[in-house]
Design an enzyme around this catalytic site. Structure first.
Site, PDB file in Angstrom:
ATOM      1  N   GLY A 282     -14.039  56.269 -24.607  1.00  0.00           N
ATOM      2  CA  GLY A 282     -14.144  57.019 -25.740  1.00  0.00           C
ATOM      3  C   GLY A 282     -13.036  57.958 -25.941  1.00  0.00           C
ATOM      4  O   GLY A 282     -12.740  58.653 -25.020  1.00  0.00           O
ATOM      5  N   HIS A 283     -12.356  58.066 -27.231  1.00  0.00           N
ATOM      6  CA  HIS A 283     -11.356  59.316 -27.495  1.00  0.00           C
ATOM      7  C   HIS A 283     -12.008  60.100 -28.298  1.00  0.00           C
ATOM      8  O   HIS A 283     -12.641  59.865 -29.408  1.00  0.00           O
ATOM      9  CB  HIS A 283     -10.089  58.419 -27.701  1.00  0.00           C
ATOM     10  CG  HIS A 283      -9.358  57.579 -27.070  1.00  0.00           C
ATOM     11  ND1 HIS A 283      -8.248  56.940 -27.320  1.00  0.00           N
ATOM     12  CD2 HIS A 283      -9.460  57.547 -25.793  1.00  0.00           C
ATOM     13  CE1 HIS A 283      -7.688  56.254 -26.286  1.00  0.00           C
ATOM     14  NE2 HIS A 283      -8.678  56.743 -25.273  1.00  0.00           N
TER      15      HIS A 283
ATOM     16  N   THR B 202     -20.487  57.318 -22.508  1.00  0.00           N
ATOM     17  CA  THR B 202     -21.538  56.973 -21.501  1.00  0.00           C
ATOM     18  C   THR B 202     -22.534  58.295 -21.279  1.00  0.00           C
ATOM     19  O   THR B 202     -23.893  58.042 -20.959  1.00  0.00           O
ATOM     20  CB  THR B 202     -20.993  56.777 -20.041  1.00  0.00           C
ATOM     21  OG1 THR B 202     -20.356  57.740 -19.565  1.00  0.00           O
ATOM     22  CG2 THR B 202     -20.113  55.471 -20.220  1.00  0.00           C
TER      23      THR B 202
ATOM     24  N   LYS C 100      -6.281  61.683 -24.061  1.00  0.00           N
ATOM     25  CA  LYS C 100      -5.438  60.770 -25.165  1.00  0.00           C
ATOM     26  C   LYS C 100      -5.833  60.866 -26.406  1.00  0.00           C
ATOM     27  O   LYS C 100      -4.873  60.990 -27.271  1.00  0.00           O
ATOM     28  CB  LYS C 100      -5.505  59.357 -24.495  1.00  0.00           C
ATOM     29  CG  LYS C 100      -4.920  59.080 -22.952  1.00  0.00           C
ATOM     30  CD  LYS C 100      -5.036  57.633 -22.362  1.00  0.00           C
ATOM     31  CE  LYS C 100      -6.344  57.349 -22.222  1.00  0.00           C
ATOM     32  NZ  LYS C 100      -7.204  58.065 -21.464  1.00  0.00           N
ATOM     33  N   GLY C 101      -7.047  61.030 -26.846  1.00  0.00           N
ATOM     34  CA  GLY C 101      -7.518  60.799 -28.142  1.00  0.00           C
ATOM     35  C   GLY C 101      -6.862  62.125 -29.066  1.00  0.00           C
ATOM     36  O   GLY C 101      -6.445  61.781 -30.236  1.00  0.00           O
TER      37      GLY C 101
ATOM     38  N   ARG D  20     -10.267  30.948 -19.601  1.00  0.00           N
ATOM     39  CA  ARG D  20     -10.214  30.234 -20.617  1.00  0.00           C
ATOM     40  C   ARG D  20     -11.309  29.519 -21.409  1.00  0.00           C
ATOM     41  O   ARG D  20     -11.283  28.764 -22.003  1.00  0.00           O
ATOM     42  CB  ARG D  20      -9.167  29.118 -20.478  1.00  0.00           C
ATOM     43  CG  ARG D  20      -7.709  29.792 -19.866  1.00  0.00           C
ATOM     44  CD  ARG D  20      -6.738  28.777 -19.192  1.00  0.00           C
ATOM     45  NE  ARG D  20      -7.642  28.435 -17.980  1.00  0.00           N
ATOM     46  CZ  ARG D  20      -7.202  27.655 -16.868  1.00  0.00           C
ATOM     47  NH1 ARG D  20      -6.190  26.810 -17.247  1.00  0.00           N
ATOM     48  NH2 ARG D  20      -7.669  27.220 -15.758  1.00  0.00           N
TER      49      ARG D  20
ATOM     50  N   THR E 140     -11.029  49.218 -14.042  1.00  0.00           N
ATOM     51  CA  THR E 140     -11.499  48.666 -15.172  1.00  0.00           C
ATOM     52  C   THR E 140     -10.785  46.994 -14.977  1.00  0.00           C
ATOM     53  O   THR E 140     -10.270  46.692 -14.179  1.00  0.00           O
ATOM     54  CB  THR E 140     -11.049  49.061 -16.319  1.00  0.00           C
ATOM     55  OG1 THR E 140     -11.763  48.839 -17.416  1.00  0.00           O
ATOM     56  CG2 THR E 140      -9.398  49.292 -16.466  1.00  0.00           C
TER      57      THR E 140
ATOM     58  N   GLY F 202      -8.492  58.294 -16.449  1.00  0.00           N
ATOM     59  CA  GLY F 202      -8.945  58.206 -17.832  1.00  0.00           C
ATOM     60  C   GLY F 202      -9.439  59.566 -18.138  1.00  0.00           C
ATOM     61  O   GLY F 202      -9.577  60.461 -17.278  1.00  0.00           O
ATOM     62  N   ASP F 203      -9.967  59.801 -19.627  1.00  0.00           N
ATOM     63  CA  ASP F 203     -10.497  60.901 -20.036  1.00  0.00           C
ATOM     64  C   ASP F 203      -9.608  62.072 -19.905  1.00  0.00           C
ATOM     65  O   ASP F 203      -9.959  63.231 -19.761  1.00  0.00           O
ATOM     66  CB  ASP F 203     -11.822  61.419 -18.869  1.00  0.00           C
ATOM     67  CG  ASP F 203     -12.694  60.306 -18.848  1.00  0.00           C
ATOM     68  OD1 ASP F 203     -13.362  59.705 -19.914  1.00  0.00           O
ATOM     69  OD2 ASP F 203     -13.031  59.997 -17.820  1.00  0.00           O
TER      70      ASP F 203
ATOM     71  N   ARG G  38     -18.615  63.916 -15.349  1.00  0.00           N
ATOM     72  CA  ARG G  38     -17.455  63.593 -14.580  1.00  0.00           C
ATOM     73  C   ARG G  38     -17.501  64.416 -13.257  1.00  0.00           C
ATOM     74  O   ARG G  38     -17.807  65.449 -13.146  1.00  0.00           O
ATOM     75  CB  ARG G  38     -16.008  63.618 -15.274  1.00  0.00           C
ATOM     76  CG  ARG G  38     -16.150  62.975 -16.618  1.00  0.00           C
ATOM     77  CD  ARG G  38     -15.042  63.353 -17.591  1.00  0.00           C
ATOM     78  NE  ARG G  38     -15.098  62.642 -18.844  1.00  0.00           N
ATOM     79  CZ  ARG G  38     -14.992  63.109 -20.158  1.00  0.00           C
ATOM     80  NH1 ARG G  38     -14.730  64.473 -20.154  1.00  0.00           N
ATOM     81  NH2 ARG G  38     -15.117  62.368 -20.912  1.00  0.00           N
TER      82      ARG G  38
ATOM     83  N   GLN H  87      -8.511  54.221 -21.036  1.00  0.00           N
ATOM     84  CA  GLN H  87      -8.801  54.695 -19.511  1.00  0.00           C
ATOM     85  C   GLN H  87      -7.345  55.335 -18.902  1.00  0.00           C
ATOM     86  O   GLN H  87      -6.963  56.168 -19.827  1.00  0.00           O
ATOM     87  CB  GLN H  87      -9.130  53.344 -18.827  1.00  0.00           C
ATOM     88  CG  GLN H  87     -10.296  52.901 -18.983  1.00  0.00           C
ATOM     89  CD  GLN H  87     -10.621  51.734 -19.957  1.00  0.00           C
ATOM     90  OE1 GLN H  87      -9.463  51.152 -20.209  1.00  0.00           O
ATOM     91  NE2 GLN H  87     -11.754  51.527 -20.459  1.00  0.00           N
TER      92      GLN H  87
ATOM     93  N   ASP I 281      -6.674  75.664 -20.517  1.00  0.00           N
ATOM     94  CA  ASP I 281      -7.524  76.720 -20.644  1.00  0.00           C
ATOM     95  C   ASP I 281      -8.835  76.794 -19.837  1.00  0.00           C
ATOM     96  O   ASP I 281      -9.628  77.736 -19.764  1.00  0.00           O
ATOM     97  CB  ASP I 281      -7.989  76.696 -22.120  1.00  0.00           C
ATOM     98  CG  ASP I 281      -8.561  75.359 -22.516  1.00  0.00           C
ATOM     99  OD1 ASP I 281      -8.034  74.452 -22.587  1.00  0.00           O
ATOM    100  OD2 ASP I 281      -9.795  75.528 -22.950  1.00  0.00           O
TER     101      ASP I 281
END
Length: 435
Positions: A40-41, A301, A16-17, A143, A239, A12-13, A305, A224, A333
């Site tokens: 979060g994205h 959060t 993707k956003g 269910r 997750t 994750g992180d 990281r 994620q 970069d």
């Protein structure tokens, strides 16, 4: 038509956003298919920074429809806050957003259970965000979950809520010695949410199917990353949903034969949030530098990281289980100032070198990285938009990543902004041409 899944190839992180936002200019629809407001994205547009928890990243384009699929678990308060936050920045999300009737709802007792469970585990805790994601998925599989469509039916909602609150209160009292909840209070609160969101709650499965059937360009956006997938990740430090490409089908109602391409996103190094094995983790000054230079703090959060070298074993596994058709490498970069860069090509386990992903976190925790050392480029790459303008050593490094992944490179991100990107091939347009 073109239907492309965008997934994370690490933990994750990965950025993707930004990539979804960039591709969304050519898309007619962007669909979020799993996870919740624990992910979060981040998208940077001009001087503005947008953090998306539940709303698909494509919402910044007025002509792009945005859908929250049935595989997502929704905290209505978080969703409304996100809608209002975007409105304050001039983005009218409500006009373009549709929410699945079948998406499950996160209730206050889900958060209480998750926090109490993590506290009780002590040193064995998973490192969850405490937002109720896991318990909401547990109720779904048991269910007894409450879905967004249920909120629109007061009688059915109250009946199911009464049963769930009674059962949950007994669990909280007996197992965790924690206070319970009042069904009436929750009912009133969530009916208010339903009134606010009711015009957006629809049968999104039919909506997405219609878009694909009529030749629209559709992006399916995951949260994620592959190694947090509940089935294929580093279990149990994962997750509670299917973060791999397969989850795009179950989380939207799109059949697998409708998928044209799968784009995997990976950083030029590796990061992880929370507990679990991390073979290439750096706890020295280089790891600290990557954390600082990469601004490696969770968008939702606020947790720092963990950082380490690029791990080709992780990404190669992601290529296999997702059927990746191409890669996008982000945050190149961040490596600009390093004299030497290491790249993990395999693991040492009990005296032997393995290049495949070990099954089981206990085994992974006992693995040591096998590295290649590459010269750094000591030149700025930030903002470069043409591949041949990258420093030679940066291009060599990217070529080696491509070789080890056995997957072609389509995009390279050289900064946080939309325009700080090298697009070798647009996977959305390329998938359309293949059709």
């Amino acid at each position: 038509m073109s239907t492309v899944v965008v997934i994370g190839a690490q933990w994750g992180d990965e950025g993707k956003g930004k990539i979804v936002d960039l591709l969304a200019k050519d898309a007619d629809m962007v669909v979020r298919y799993q996870g919740g407001s624990n992910a979060g994205h981040t998208v940077v547009k001009g001087e503005h920074k947008y953090i998306f928890k539940l709303i698909p990243s494509g919402v910044l384009y007025r002509g792009t429809a945005c859908v929250i699929g049935n595989g997502v678990v929704i905290d209505p308060a978080d969703l409304i806050a996100e809608i209002d936050g975007l409105k304050a920045k001039g983005v009218q999300a409500e006009k373009h957003l549709r929410i699945s009737l079948a998406a499950h709802v996160i209730m206050p007792y889900h958060k209480a259970i998750e926090k109490a469970s993590e506290t009780q585990k002590g040193g064995r805790r998973i490192g969850t965000t405490g937002r109720g994601i896991g318990p909401a998925y547990v109720d779904k599989m048991a269910r007894i979950g409450i879905r967004m469509g249920d909120l629109l039916d007061p009688t059915s909602f109250r009946r199911n809520l009464d049963d769930n609150v009674a059962e949950t209160n007994a669990l909280l009292k007996t197992l965790y010695h924690a206070p319970g909840f009042t069904a009436e209070q929750i009912f009133k609160e969530y009916r208010g949410y339903a009134m606010r969101l009711k015009n957006m709650i629809v049968d999104t499965g039919s909506l997405v199917h219609q878009a694909i059937a009529t030749g629209k360009m559709v992006l399916l956006e995951g949260a994620q990353g592959t190694h947090l997938d509940v089935d294929h990740g580093t279990y149990p430090y994962v997750t509670s949903s299917s973060a791999t490409a397969g989850g795009a089908c179950t989380g939207t109602g799109v059949g697998p034969t409708a998928i044209d391409a799968v784009l995997g996103i990976a950083k030029a190094y590796t990061t992880r949030v929370g507990s679990g094995p991390f073979v290439t983790e750096l706890t020295d000054e280089i790891g600290a530098a990557l954390q600082t230079q990469g601004n490696e703090v969770g968008a939702v959060t606020g947790r720092e990281r963990r950082c380490g070298w690029y791990d080709a074993v992780l990404v190669r596994y992601a290529v296999r289980v997702n059927g990746l058709t191409s890669l996008a490498i982000t945050k190149l970069d961040v490596l600009d100032s390093l004299d030497e860069i290491r790249l993990c090509t395999g693991y040492r386990f009990k005296g032997k070198t393995v290049t495949g992903m070990p099954q089981g976190s206990a085994i992974l925790a006992d693995c040591a990285p096998v590295y290649e050392t590459w010269p750094g480029w000591s030149q700025p790459t930030r903002g470069v938009t043409v591949y041949r303008y990258l420093p030679r050593n940066a291009r060599r490094y990217l070529t080696r990543i491509e070789e080890l992944a056995q997957c072609p490179l389509d995009m390279v991100s050289t900064g946080a902004r939309r325009d700080e990107t090298i697009v070798l091939r647009n996977p959305l347009l390329r998938a359309r041409r293949r059709r």
